[in-house]
Design a protein around this motif. Sequence first.
Motif, mmCIF file in Angstrom:
data_model
loop_
_atom_site.group_PDB
_atom_site.id
_atom_site.type_symbol
_atom_site.label_atom_id
_atom_site.label_comp_id
_atom_site.label_asym_id
_atom_site.label_seq_id
_atom_site.Cartn_x
_atom_site.Cartn_y
_atom_site.Cartn_z
ATOM 1 N N ALA A 121 131.958 69.129 79.366
ATOM 2 C CA ALA A 121 131.053 68.445 78.445
ATOM 3 C C ALA A 121 130.202 67.425 79.203
ATOM 4 O O ALA A 121 130.686 66.726 80.082
ATOM 5 C CB ALA A 121 131.853 67.749 77.351
ATOM 6 N N THR A 122 128.943 67.346 78.843
ATOM 7 C CA THR A 122 128.044 66.366 79.458
ATOM 8 C C THR A 122 127.492 65.382 78.437
ATOM 9 O O THR A 122 126.643 64.567 78.760
ATOM 10 C CB THR A 122 126.866 67.070 80.158
ATOM 11 N N THR A 123 127.980 65.457 77.199
ATOM 12 C CA THR A 123 127.516 64.571 76.133
ATOM 13 C C THR A 123 128.665 63.709 75.631
ATOM 14 O O THR A 123 129.768 64.201 75.399
ATOM 15 C CB THR A 123 126.945 65.388 74.959
ATOM 16 N N ASP A 124 128.404 62.417 75.469
ATOM 17 C CA ASP A 124 129.392 61.501 74.932
ATOM 18 C C ASP A 124 129.590 61.784 73.445
ATOM 19 O O ASP A 124 128.627 61.808 72.672
ATOM 20 C CB ASP A 124 128.929 60.050 75.135
ATOM 21 N N GLU A 125 130.823 61.999 73.037
ATOM 22 C CA GLU A 125 131.116 62.417 71.671
ATOM 23 C C GLU A 125 130.741 61.355 70.642
ATOM 24 O O GLU A 125 130.250 61.659 69.557
ATOM 25 C CB GLU A 125 132.606 62.755 71.549
ATOM 26 N N GLY A 154 126.455 60.467 71.366
ATOM 27 C CA GLY A 154 125.514 61.558 71.562
ATOM 28 C C GLY A 154 124.652 61.421 72.794
ATOM 29 O O GLY A 154 123.807 62.280 73.069
ATOM 30 N N LEU A 155 124.847 60.348 73.585
ATOM 31 C CA LEU A 155 124.112 60.188 74.824
ATOM 32 C C LEU A 155 124.751 61.031 75.926
ATOM 33 O O LEU A 155 125.860 61.547 75.771
ATOM 34 C CB LEU A 155 124.103 58.718 75.247
ATOM 35 N N ILE A 156 124.061 61.153 77.048
ATOM 36 C CA ILE A 156 124.640 61.792 78.213
ATOM 37 C C ILE A 156 125.851 60.975 78.671
ATOM 38 O O ILE A 156 125.827 59.738 78.663
ATOM 39 C CB ILE A 156 123.600 61.875 79.350
ATOM 40 N N ASN A 157 126.940 61.646 79.070
ATOM 41 C CA ASN A 157 128.132 60.926 79.537
ATOM 42 C C ASN A 157 128.109 60.790 81.062
ATOM 43 O O ASN A 157 127.145 61.182 81.730
ATOM 44 C CB ASN A 157 129.409 61.612 79.049
ATOM 45 N N GLY A 161 127.620 64.063 82.923
ATOM 46 C CA GLY A 161 126.254 64.523 82.796
ATOM 47 C C GLY A 161 125.295 63.710 83.643
ATOM 48 O O GLY A 161 124.375 64.262 84.271
ATOM 49 N N ARG A 169 117.462 55.049 72.111
ATOM 50 C CA ARG A 169 116.632 56.200 71.737
ATOM 51 C C ARG A 169 115.274 55.752 71.199
ATOM 52 O O ARG A 169 114.247 56.381 71.480
ATOM 53 C CB ARG A 169 117.344 57.044 70.675
ATOM 54 N N VAL A 172 122.169 57.183 78.927
ATOM 55 C CA VAL A 172 123.543 57.453 79.348
ATOM 56 C C VAL A 172 124.500 56.421 78.765
ATOM 57 O O VAL A 172 124.221 55.220 78.787
ATOM 58 C CB VAL A 172 123.652 57.396 80.896
#
Length: 321
Positions: free
Chosen positions: A164-168, A171-174, A177, A230, A240
């Motif tokens: 996974a590259t998205t923070d749960e 919703g940002l990139i983790n 990512g 955002r 991020v």
Amino acid sequence: MKTPATPPNEAERLLSLRQSGLLEFDNRQPYDRLTRLAKRLFNVSVAMVNLIDERTQIAKSVDGAVPAVLPRSVSFCGHTILQPEPLVVNDARDDSRFVDNPLVAHENGVRFYAGIPLRLPDGAVVGSFCVVDQTPRDFSAQDLAALSDLAALAEDEFAASCAATTDELTGLINRRGFNQFAAFALSGARRRAEPLTLAWMDLDRFKQINDRFGHSEGDEALKAMANLLRSAFRETDLLVRYGGDEFAVLFADTDEQGAWIAMQYLTEQVAKFNQTGSHPWTLTFSWGICEFDHHHGDLEQWLKEADRKMFSMKQKNSAAR
């Protein structure tokens, strides 16, 4: 007591663990299902999925009355990660490695332990799936096979988290990512001779929000910060959540002066958000920016310099309060 040795590949192992995001990614549900099943299946007092960092054993999931964090120096799992095969201790008081271990020595101490080393997709051994009891017992080959099957399911969850590259939550990139996309962005910026600037952010007094208002409000604060990022920045900027209360923005085709102007705008938007008074807490943050040096820079040094500048602002903010 025998203290666990240090694996010969410890530096690489710790790097894999940190880059996996498992220390920050707080989705315990799939692991909780596995430890509940293990505790019932083997009729033991404790079942755990553990991670072993530099100095501590950290429970990703625990079913039973044991601390979630233990010193690595006394942990059984610290021994488990040293070998490819499972570690089974039928009676810790008959084992010279553990007989005087403080987890064993007291009246209701550990007597039985069985642990399976857990690996990341890159092969790094980062923890264990273990069952523990307060009475000695045998552990059959069938028992060991069943525990190994549960450990394989835990490794599947590790692999899903690592992919996974998205923070749960936001919703940002983790973190994972970011590490992937930052390397790609650097390569492209070098090729096009374009500036690339990193902004590093840390929420101020975030622990106080959690302590005073609860973790659900802390989650709301993190989501609010993500939404402000955002609304403040361009779609081409990489947003991020690096971990915990740390955020970052990778400004494409932007020098340090341009990033500074953008961060001033974010500061104004956060101030407007606080004026609404819709939450019992307010958002404040410290930040630092650093433009990448295409001639002499590297990714690790770039992050450290941005973090250093952020920390300098945090100290000034703290002194001003």
